[in-house]
Scaffold this active site. Sequence first.
Site, PDB file in Angstrom:
ATOM      1  N   ASP A 105       0.831  -1.208   0.000  1.00 14.85           N
ATOM      2  CA  ASP A 105       0.000   0.000   0.000  1.00 14.85           C
ATOM      3  C   ASP A 105       0.866   1.258   0.000  1.00 14.85           C
ATOM      4  O   ASP A 105       2.027   1.228   0.420  1.00 14.85           O
ATOM      5  CB  ASP A 105      -0.896   0.033   1.240  1.00 14.85           C
ATOM      6  CG  ASP A 105      -1.894  -1.113   1.253  1.00 14.85           C
ATOM      7  OD1 ASP A 105      -2.183  -1.655   0.175  1.00 14.85           O
ATOM      8  OD2 ASP A 105      -2.367  -1.465   2.353  1.00 14.85           O
TER       9      ASP A 105
HETATM   10  N1  URA Z   1      -1.276  -6.054   3.895  1.00 11.47           N
HETATM   11  C1  URA Z   1      -1.770  -4.792   3.909  1.00 11.47           C
HETATM   12  O1  URA Z   1      -2.805  -4.543   4.512  1.00 11.47           O
HETATM   13  N2  URA Z   1      -1.117  -3.841   3.231  1.00 11.47           N
HETATM   14  C2  URA Z   1       0.050  -4.049   2.591  1.00 11.47           C
HETATM   15  O2  URA Z   1       0.616  -3.125   2.011  1.00 11.47           O
HETATM   16  C3  URA Z   1       0.567  -5.362   2.588  1.00 11.47           C
HETATM   17  C4  URA Z   1      -0.117  -6.351   3.254  1.00 11.47           C
END
Ligand code: URA
Length: 244
Positions: A105
């Site tokens: 993310d």
């Molecule tokens: N899980 C998440 O919630 N976000 C990420 O970036 C990676 C794994």
Amino acid sequence: MEERLQKALARLGIASRRHAEDLIRQGRITVNGRIVTAMGIKVDTEKDAILLDGRLLPPPAPLIYALLNKPKGFVTTLRDPQKRPIVTDLLKDISVRVCPVGRLDYDTEGLLLLTNDGDLSFKLQHPRFKVPKTYEVEVKGRPAKQAIDRLRNGVIIEGRKTQPALVKCLRKGEDASLLEITIREGRKRQIKKMCAAIGHPVLNLRRTAFADLKLGHLAPGQYRLLRPEEIESFKNYLQKQKNI
Ligand code: URA
């Protein structure tokens, strides 16, 4: 070396394996002057003349494997409609086009592998190979043992139970606690959804390991190329998983 046509197209960086299959189906690929529309024919990229839309494919670029400590505030897609910074902007000295293996993310930091090895990337992301990914997760509040056990055993997110996870509690505090969670799935925003499901939303998220690879001491924004033995270790891991 002979290999399946769609695999060769992916390795040459022409398309992902799935897109390569589309190109073949659409009759856009010729091998030694013949249009090929059937899957699975074997080619040797050193000897066979492979053309896409009548143009000879470029010689294969050297394979690059980079390990980046992704900082917060970067997207892992290669184009962003909102014009936010893109992780590949950080790879200043790499002139070949590499793609992130999976996604993190915008506000997640940590280990991100980038490569132009389409075949390895495809396998590392495929659920069949169950590649473990480890995260350091700062969550709100102090999760009780029962809540942590729920993360371990599986919680329902979007109507489907998550697979067993390894969970360690690294630090407990009233306002926030630090967990280490290892999952072998790759559902979208999985860690955030799992922690939200037990009532302890994520405050900070950092990926620290991907299969055998550890983030180590790279500062956010820094990257290094993988050593040959690290690439070999990935390939051995995938080979082992294939035989399970
Ligand atoms: N899980 C998440 O919630 N976000 C990420 O970036 C990676 C794994």
